[in-house]
Design a protein around this motif. Structure first.
Motif, PDB file in Angstrom:
ATOM      1  N   ARG A 148      -4.642  15.675   7.147  1.00  0.00           N
ATOM      2  CA  ARG A 148      -4.297  14.634   6.177  1.00  0.00           C
ATOM      3  C   ARG A 148      -3.244  15.182   5.219  1.00  0.00           C
ATOM      4  O   ARG A 148      -3.528  15.516   4.086  1.00  0.00           O
ATOM      5  CB  ARG A 148      -5.544  14.193   5.418  1.00  0.00           C
TER       6      ARG A 148
ATOM      7  N   SER B  16      -5.136  14.979   1.264  1.00  0.00           N
ATOM      8  CA  SER B  16      -6.490  14.481   1.533  1.00  0.00           C
ATOM      9  C   SER B  16      -7.099  13.824   0.303  1.00  0.00           C
ATOM     10  O   SER B  16      -7.830  12.834   0.418  1.00  0.00           O
ATOM     11  CB  SER B  16      -7.379  15.629   2.020  1.00  0.00           C
ATOM     12  N   GLU B  17      -6.809  14.359  -0.886  1.00  0.00           N
ATOM     13  CA  GLU B  17      -7.362  13.743  -2.094  1.00  0.00           C
ATOM     14  C   GLU B  17      -6.766  12.373  -2.346  1.00  0.00           C
ATOM     15  O   GLU B  17      -7.358  11.555  -3.060  1.00  0.00           O
ATOM     16  CB  GLU B  17      -7.121  14.659  -3.293  1.00  0.00           C
ATOM     17  N   ARG B  18      -5.598  12.113  -1.797  1.00  0.00           N
ATOM     18  CA  ARG B  18      -4.951  10.808  -1.958  1.00  0.00           C
ATOM     19  C   ARG B  18      -5.316   9.851  -0.828  1.00  0.00           C
ATOM     20  O   ARG B  18      -4.827   8.715  -0.815  1.00  0.00           O
ATOM     21  CB  ARG B  18      -3.438  10.985  -1.998  1.00  0.00           C
ATOM     22  N   SER B  19      -6.138  10.297   0.118  1.00  0.00           N
ATOM     23  CA  SER B  19      -6.522   9.480   1.280  1.00  0.00           C
ATOM     24  C   SER B  19      -5.286   8.939   1.982  1.00  0.00           C
ATOM     25  O   SER B  19      -5.190   7.752   2.277  1.00  0.00           O
ATOM     26  CB  SER B  19      -7.455   8.338   0.864  1.00  0.00           C
ATOM     27  N   CYS B  20      -4.334   9.829   2.233  1.00  0.00           N
ATOM     28  CA  CYS B  20      -3.051   9.418   2.792  1.00  0.00           C
ATOM     29  C   CYS B  20      -2.778  10.170   4.085  1.00  0.00           C
ATOM     30  O   CYS B  20      -2.671  11.404   4.090  1.00  0.00           O
ATOM     31  CB  CYS B  20      -1.919   9.672   1.800  1.00  0.00           C
TER      32      CYS B  20
ATOM     33  N   CYS C 185       1.534   5.347   3.693  1.00  0.00           N
ATOM     34  CA  CYS C 185       0.238   5.941   4.006  1.00  0.00           C
ATOM     35  C   CYS C 185      -0.635   4.979   4.793  1.00  0.00           C
ATOM     36  O   CYS C 185      -0.494   3.758   4.694  1.00  0.00           O
ATOM     37  CB  CYS C 185      -0.497   6.350   2.726  1.00  0.00           C
TER      38      CYS C 185
ATOM     39  N   GLU D 294      -5.009   4.761   6.007  1.00  0.00           N
ATOM     40  CA  GLU D 294      -6.328   5.350   5.831  1.00  0.00           C
ATOM     41  C   GLU D 294      -6.644   6.280   6.998  1.00  0.00           C
ATOM     42  O   GLU D 294      -6.472   5.900   8.162  1.00  0.00           O
ATOM     43  CB  GLU D 294      -7.394   4.271   5.751  1.00  0.00           C
ATOM     44  N   PRO D 295      -7.089   7.507   6.723  1.00  0.00           N
ATOM     45  CA  PRO D 295      -7.356   8.439   7.822  1.00  0.00           C
ATOM     46  C   PRO D 295      -8.430   7.960   8.784  1.00  0.00           C
ATOM     47  O   PRO D 295      -8.342   8.198   9.991  1.00  0.00           O
ATOM     48  CB  PRO D 295      -7.791   9.715   7.085  1.00  0.00           C
ATOM     49  N   ALA D 296      -9.431   7.273   8.268  1.00  0.00           N
ATOM     50  CA  ALA D 296     -10.552   6.878   9.130  1.00  0.00           C
ATOM     51  C   ALA D 296     -10.282   5.583   9.874  1.00  0.00           C
ATOM     52  O   ALA D 296     -10.528   5.473  11.078  1.00  0.00           O
ATOM     53  CB  ALA D 296     -11.831   6.758   8.290  1.00  0.00           C
TER      54      ALA D 296
ATOM     55  N   ALA E 243      -2.436   2.029   3.455  1.00  0.00           N
ATOM     56  CA  ALA E 243      -3.004   2.553   2.215  1.00  0.00           C
ATOM     57  C   ALA E 243      -1.960   2.689   1.121  1.00  0.00           C
ATOM     58  O   ALA E 243      -2.120   3.481   0.196  1.00  0.00           O
ATOM     59  CB  ALA E 243      -3.675   3.902   2.470  1.00  0.00           C
TER      60      ALA E 243
END
Length: 925
Positions: free
Chosen positions: A700, A719-723, A741, A743-745, A750
């Motif tokens: 991430r 990763s903290e930015r969910s990007c 961005c 969402e990783p999941a 995003a």
């Protein structure tokens, strides 16, 4: 030390005899003294021993006997601290407390071992205190933290005959604060006698326990003490005290009895009554003023001397000892691209503190310690930029290392020398006609544009001249012979000035005559003509846009010259498969062939394939880096766009040679874990981007890539930015990197993230701004294309003040397939053209005013399912500055649009599924 039983019996006998002969008046007092000295549980100290030169007739028998013992052994009655023992100094035969030579063997074995606050394990309390004495530092018993390492055994400490050596690991106090080491301590002979097995020998130094006060919290408490004391002294006498004066004043204030030492009682009293103690404990966890004994009582005597108090504050660089003139809190600097800039911090202190430089919160010294050779932080605290670029513009802050409250901001503005281009370079007109000249200006800040004739400003009040926009176009009406001359477009800014000429000849016969021929050879440059390459199922076609005339056609079944019968499309009778096509130095056109695992190199002059570059499986994306002459290739390795890709580089891409590929540095030892490749595009300002980014499968964030060395510099954790990065755009202005961005999941959009290209720090984040970003070639305008079920939203933002500023948005029911930036006719910027994916329309958007128009009847686009390798089903391409036309594709045709009039100029029919377009500029004599 306790007296032996035989000594006590002798003293009692002498005392009884003396009592019998003494006057009756003092008998009661002597009996009381006898009872106190003989009792083993007493805590009352003995009477002071008289001086040796006192008159013996005035001494009692006990005092006389004690004097005789002391004269034989001066150490009798002398008490030394933990880890020390009394020895004679060898000069005046006086008692001196020195570190123990050895410790008594423990009768309880290993069960008596203790842990020190230095993290080491000692055989006994005595061994711990002896080591602390030899190392000249404070080591207490740590009851909470387990320890495994044995005590240090430096060679310098094994010899107990000399003075204790300093610990090699401990840091000495600065010379201007720490006083010289004290001489060996000679204790008074009347001190309280205590035995080796006394409880104080194994006791932890006085003060509150250290478990509720960490080293960091303790340093913060001392910072707060200095802060409060500095403010109080400054307000009292209206001057700024130095560090020595400040620490001395604090010590004097806390030393209530004036004996030159601070006890636990004095520290606790100061902490309770003085506001400084309350201020210090407010933001520093469980630390209190009394913890100073636990941390900084170096000799373990339960007292803080002035030297120990100095040492406690010697390594701090606090708000209280640094200063900054309010007049220079913000400094503004100017530099031109290519200049060397040195920036000095005006935060001062005594002693001078280490300086920390930051940009968007990132520590520049850490970047400079890595591979960032475009900035340096020198030991004297200055910041040096050896070669300033546009990306370096912005804010730089500096502060003391241990103090982030006093901050100075340096605002760096980077200017570029204006660049001017005019067209046509020369033209011939008849009297009565109209002449038109165009000017395109580039510069930061944007310069003032002015038109001149023969170096004289034009009189725009006359109806003969018409200026369009802010100088982008000049029209000369009703031409006369007197209008012949050199018309110049001039641009001027704080960084300099630039001028370009357009020559006009007015004559009856527009055919070239002698004067015209002379001007053609001396002033005018060769005429330029734009052509575009179209890549379709049956091969490659080259067209002239004015009349859609076919210049050349390369069939897919043609044999590539210089090869062993390799065909242009790989196999006869099979449709060509094309990835991206790019213009390389206006000499070659590179085009990817994913199904053939290769890249074709086509000469724009000869219009033939001149080289075949073999790549990894399925090359799709191509990126050109002009200043390094590199072509970067992203190989999908499969039909799907997923994270098992590889990256390759073709060096010397514009050179006449046989080309081949090389791999950059592998990721985690593998070449096929790439998810996306992001290389800065070619821009008007010709900024030399030195870095790109790569997204990695399963990560991430991004990996920063140095383009010249083909190696990765560092990881950018998002990763903290969910990007999870999907697309990137690079702005040379202020060094902004715009990240789309997801969402990783879930893979859902995003929003956008803006990074700083210099430090990779996050500048801003807009989670609600969805869509793919597109940046104009002048780096000034960002258009975000958000596709939704009910249509498309185009969000326009401006690059300003180191970030993005919202301008306006446009909603349309057209489903946008592809976009292209076209030079504006009213400004020196760009407008936007967008092709529809399911209608025969092309959208025009004026990026300065928000005006929207629709160009119709451009043919039906190919079905979306026939588009390959992530390409749009209706590509659209613009030719660059001064190009009049745009090219776009339909299912079985090509359309040329006139960007000036926003109309269809011509159509090329019977072209099967054109998938890629590339413009080139041809120079004609």
């Amino acid at each position: 030390m306790r007296r032996a039983p035989w000594l006590q019996a002798l003293l009692v006998g002498l005392l009884v005899a003396a009592t019998a002969a003494a006057p009756k008046k003092g008998r009661h007092h002597r009996a009381l003294a006898l009872a106190q000295s003989a009792g083993p549980q007493t805590e009352t100290p003995p009477a002071p021993v008289a001086a040796p030169d006192a008159d013996a007739s005035t001494l009692s028998p006990i005092e006389l006997f004690d004097q005789m013992l002391v004269s034989e052994d001066p150490c009798l009655g002398v008490v030394c601290g933990a880890g020390r023992e009394c020895r004679l100094d060898g000069v005046g035969a006086s008692a001196v407390c020195q570190c123990r030579r050895r410790c008594p063997r423990s009768r309880r074995g290993s069960a008596h071992a203790v842990c020190g606050t230095d993290g080491r394990r000692y055989a006994s309390h005595c061994h711990l205190h002896r080591a602390a004495c030899l190392q000249r530092r404070h080591v207490a018993v740590d009851h909470d933290t387990p320890c495994t390492a044995g005590p240090p055994r430096p060679a310098a400490l094994t010899d107990s005959s000399g003075p204790p050596a300093a610990d090699a690991e401990s840091e000495a106090a600065p010379a201007d604060l720490a006083p010289p080491p004290p001489p060996p301590l000679v204790l008074p002979k009347q001190a309280e006698p205590l035995g080796e097995d006394d409880q104080r020998l194994n006791a932890v130094p006085a003060g509150p326990p250290r478990a509720d006060c960490s080293q960091q919290q303790y340093d913060l408490m001392k910072d707060n003490l200095l802060l409060y004391s500095h403010a109080k002294l400054t307000s009292d006498d209206n001057r700024t005290p130095g560090r020595e004066y400040l620490v001395t004043a604090m010590f004097t204030h806390y030393d209530s009895n004036g004996d030159g030492a601070l006890t636990q009682e004095e520290l606790d009293k100061a902490g309770r009554s003085d506001e400084a103690g309350l201020e210090a404990s407010g933001d520093s966890g469980g630390c209190q003023l009394g913890h100073m004994l636990a941390f900084d009582d170096a000799d373990g005597d339960d007292r803080l001397s002035l030297s120990e108090f100095y040492a406690a504050f010697s390594k701090l660089y606090s708000v209280s000892v640094v200063s900054l003139d309010k007049a220079v809190q913000v400094r503004r600097l100017r530099a031109r691209v290519g200049d060397s800039v040195e920036v000095r911090c005006d935060v001062t202190g005594t002693p001078p503190p280490p300086i920390v430089w930051r940009r968007h919160g990132a520590d520049l010294a850490q970047l400079a310690a890595g591979a960032a050779d475009d900035l340096r932080v020198f030991p004297d605290g200055s910041l040096f930029l050896p070669r300033v670029q546009l990306v370096h513009a912005g804010n730089y802050t500096c502060h003391a290392q241990r103090n982030e409250d006093v901050v100075q901001t340096h605002v760096l503005t980077v200017h570029t020398t204006p660049r001017v281009k005019v067209t046509p370079r020369i033209q011939s007109k008849r009297p009565g006609e109209e002449a038109t000249m165009f000017c395109h200006v580039i510069g930061e800040p944007f310069p003032k544009v002015e038109w001149l004739k023969n170096d004289e400003p034009l009189r725009l009040t006359q109806r003969k001249y018409e200026l369009v926009g802010n100088g982008t176009e000049l029209r000369v009406r009703r031409l006369a012979y007197a209008d012949t001359g050199a018309y110049s477009c001039s641009a001027r800014s704080a960084a300099g000035a630039a001028t370009d000429l357009s020559s006009l000849v007015v004559q009856d016969d527009p055919a070239p005559s002698f004067p015209y021929s002379w001007m053609q050879t001396t002033i005018a440059s060769p005429k330029e003509e734009r052509r575009f390459f179209a890549f379709h199922d049956f091969g490659i076609s080259v067209y002239e846009p004015t009349a859609c005339r076919l210049y050349h056609h390369i069939r897919g079944s043609d044999i590539i010259p210089g090869t062993q019968r390799q065909l242009v499309c790989g196999s006869s009778g099979i449709a060509c498969s094309w990835g991206q096509a790019i213009n390389v130095a206006n000499r070659y056109v590179y085009v990817a062939q994913p199904r053939n695992d290769r890249v074709l190199v086509i000469s724009k002059i000869q219009m033939v394939v001149v080289d075949v570059v073999t790549t990894d499986k399925m090359p799709v994306e191509l990126h050109y880096v002009p200043h390094l002459d590199q072509v970067w290739v992203l190989n999908w390795r499969s039909e799907r766009d997923r994270g098992v890709k590889t990256v390759q580089v073709i060096r010397d891409a514009a050179q006449k040679r046989k080309h081949h590929t090389v791999h950059p540095e592998p990721i985690d030892g593998q070449f096929d874990l790439v998810s996306g490749l992001f290389i800065p595009p070619i821009q008007d300002v010709e900024h030399e981007f030195r870095h790109g980014y790569v997204s990695h499968a399963g990560r991430r964030g991004l990996l920063k890539l140095e383009l010249a060395s083909l190696r990765y510099l560092r990881a950018v954790d998002l990763s903290e930015r969910s990007c999870l990065p999907r697309h990137l755009q690079f702005s040379s202005l202020f060094g902004l990197v715009v990240v789309e961005c997801e969402e990783p999941a879930t893979g859902q959009p995003a929003g956008q993230l803006v990074l700083d290209a210099v430090t990779d720090a996050v500048v801003s984040q807009r989670p609600s701004l969805l869509g793919r970003p597109h940046l104009s070639p002048d780096s000034r305008t960002l258009v975000t294309l958000h596709r939704a079920r009910d249509g498309v939203t185009l969000v326009v933002q401006r690059v300003a003040d180191g970030d993005l500023r919202f301008s306006f948005d446009v909603k349309t029911t057209l489903n946008i397939s592809d976009v292209a930036f076209y030079p504006s006719r009213t400004t020196h910027g760009y407008d936007l053209y967008a092709s529809a994916s399911d209608k025969e329309d092309v959208l025009f958007l004026d990026l300065s005013s928000g005006k929207v128009e629709v160009i119709t009847s451009v043919g039906a686009a190919m079905p979306a399912q026939l588009a390959e390798w992530g390409a749009p089903n209706r590509p659209i391409a613009a030719p660059g500055v001064f190009g009049r036309y745009l090219a776009t594709a339909a299912a079985d045709a090509l359309f040329v649009l006139n960007g000036a009039t926003r109309t269809v100029n011509c159509e090329v029919s019977r072209v099967a599924l054109p998938r890629a377009l590339a413009w080139v500029s041809m120079r004609l004599q």
